[in-house]
Design an enzyme around this catalytic site. Sequence first.
Site, PDB file in Angstrom:
ATOM      1  N   ASP A 156       0.821  -1.210   0.000  1.00 42.98           N
ATOM      2  CA  ASP A 156       0.000   0.000   0.000  1.00 42.98           C
ATOM      3  C   ASP A 156       0.856   1.262   0.000  1.00 42.98           C
ATOM      4  O   ASP A 156       2.026   1.241   0.388  1.00 42.98           O
ATOM      5  CB  ASP A 156      -0.893   0.032   1.247  1.00 42.98           C
ATOM      6  N   ASP A 157       0.222   2.365  -0.406  1.00 42.15           N
ATOM      7  CA  ASP A 157       0.696   3.747  -0.211  1.00 42.15           C
ATOM      8  C   ASP A 157       1.728   4.230  -1.219  1.00 42.15           C
ATOM      9  O   ASP A 157       2.099   5.403  -1.183  1.00 42.15           O
ATOM     10  CB  ASP A 157       1.244   3.964   1.206  1.00 42.15           C
ATOM     11  N   HIS A 209      -5.796   2.655  -4.503  1.00 41.30           N
ATOM     12  CA  HIS A 209      -5.836   2.912  -3.058  1.00 41.30           C
ATOM     13  C   HIS A 209      -6.362   4.333  -2.819  1.00 41.30           C
ATOM     14  O   HIS A 209      -6.027   4.954  -1.823  1.00 41.30           O
ATOM     15  CB  HIS A 209      -4.433   2.729  -2.468  1.00 41.30           C
ATOM     16  N   HIS A 213      -5.297   8.810  -0.530  1.00 36.79           N
ATOM     17  CA  HIS A 213      -5.381   8.053   0.725  1.00 36.79           C
ATOM     18  C   HIS A 213      -6.435   8.633   1.669  1.00 36.79           C
ATOM     19  O   HIS A 213      -6.244   8.718   2.882  1.00 36.79           O
ATOM     20  CB  HIS A 213      -4.016   8.005   1.414  1.00 36.79           C
ATOM     21  N   TYR A 251      -7.132   2.596   5.404  1.00 39.81           N
ATOM     22  CA  TYR A 251      -7.413   2.338   6.825  1.00 39.81           C
ATOM     23  C   TYR A 251      -8.421   1.209   7.030  1.00 39.81           C
ATOM     24  O   TYR A 251      -8.886   1.000   8.148  1.00 39.81           O
ATOM     25  CB  TYR A 251      -7.950   3.610   7.528  1.00 39.81           C
ATOM     26  N   HIS A 308       4.107  -2.504   2.993  1.00 35.38           N
ATOM     27  CA  HIS A 308       4.164  -1.143   2.439  1.00 35.38           C
ATOM     28  C   HIS A 308       5.505  -0.936   1.747  1.00 35.38           C
ATOM     29  O   HIS A 308       6.557  -1.097   2.387  1.00 35.38           O
ATOM     30  CB  HIS A 308       3.968  -0.112   3.547  1.00 35.38           C
TER      31      HIS A 308
END
Length: 437
Positions: A156-157, A209, A213, A251, A308
Amino acid sequence: MLMRLYTFFAAALLACCAAAGPLHPELPQLVGKSWIPDWWFPFPRPSTRAATTTTTPATSTTGLATTTTKPTTTSSKPVTPTPQPATSTAQPAISSTANATATATASSASTSTTSSSTSASTSTSAAAPSTPTTVVPFGQVIRSCTVKGTVAITFDDGPYDYTNKLLDIFDANGAKATLFVNAQNFGSITDYSSVMLRAFNTGHQIASHTYDHADLSTLNGAGIISEMTKLDDVLATITNGYRPTYMRVPYFAYSPLVLQTMADLKYHVIEADIDTKDYEHDTPDGVSVSVGFFRDGLNAGGSIALAHDVHQTTVDLLIQQLLDEVKRRGLKAVTVGECLGDPRANWYRTTPVQVPTGTSTTSPTATPTSPGTPPPAPTQPGVASNCQKWHTVVSGDTCYDIAAANGISLDNLYKWNPAVGTSCASLWLGYAVCVGV
């Protein structure tokens, strides 16, 4: 007179021998010799019968019906004939009536074999869609793989400075990764266009995603759609028009509206059943802890792992150990799409999502279990409205320290303060964060 009588009997003897079949290779030539006059034979000259017998095969070679009919008997066996009738019937030489009859005979002989295969191929091609039909549901939270023996390690991210090295490691191990990316988070996705295109072209899966975010559970329908479509539009400029159909909610903050919107927009919603917690253990000493979480998750039957690619320690030290563990267990590290049995054609769409009509523009109403306590300092957007306990950020604070000091998990800290980010990159000095509800 005696000489003529002798000659007559000799000629008769030769004629009988010729009719019965030659006893010597020279006899047919003798019968056909011109020095024996025709009037010596009281019946038609024996050479005429021989000539008729010889020309019969010549006639049959020109009549293709005879020769074609014989192979038909052999080729009518159900095992062999399939490819050859098509080739022979296509030849322009087969144009006579006899040949057409022979071809029809051969065709009818193999009707039971060819008709079933023809109808099968016709029905298959007619029913086959231009792209495979997905069996993965839209708008439902998916936490585990369905294909036995597979594991999906997801990130993610990103993208960020370490994503390219991450791809190097996966490629060297013959494995595939799934990247749940933002357009604006740790960096701008346009600065990593070549990395994204490399991931796309080499079979890794790129998924959404959201644009930046955002906590989708705090947004109305229009806001949720905007977060999805804005990222789609940016990715389409990088991957030559392809837009992801898979997404992960930041989240893991779901609401009925979020899931309904994902169903309307036709997104597959992916969570995870293994959390490496690499964001909590982003140090060389903490890598073994993340590996332990990964092993425990596999032991419990987990198959979709969360990590991540924005953490250098994760890429430099953790990922190879995770891939080694997968190999040691005889498993295969694949994309989320593959581990769900979904063909690659379904991981992307080439047209923008169809926005449903009547999309809500009102924000969701919060229903706290109890009224919140007023914060002692400014707060960031999306903070839990029913917060009962606050912490004001001072110099030197980290998310890990704040969570530990207040006896809460990092997951809850991030959930109650979504703007902080799961990497704690937006922990603002002098602002209040929620540490209890």
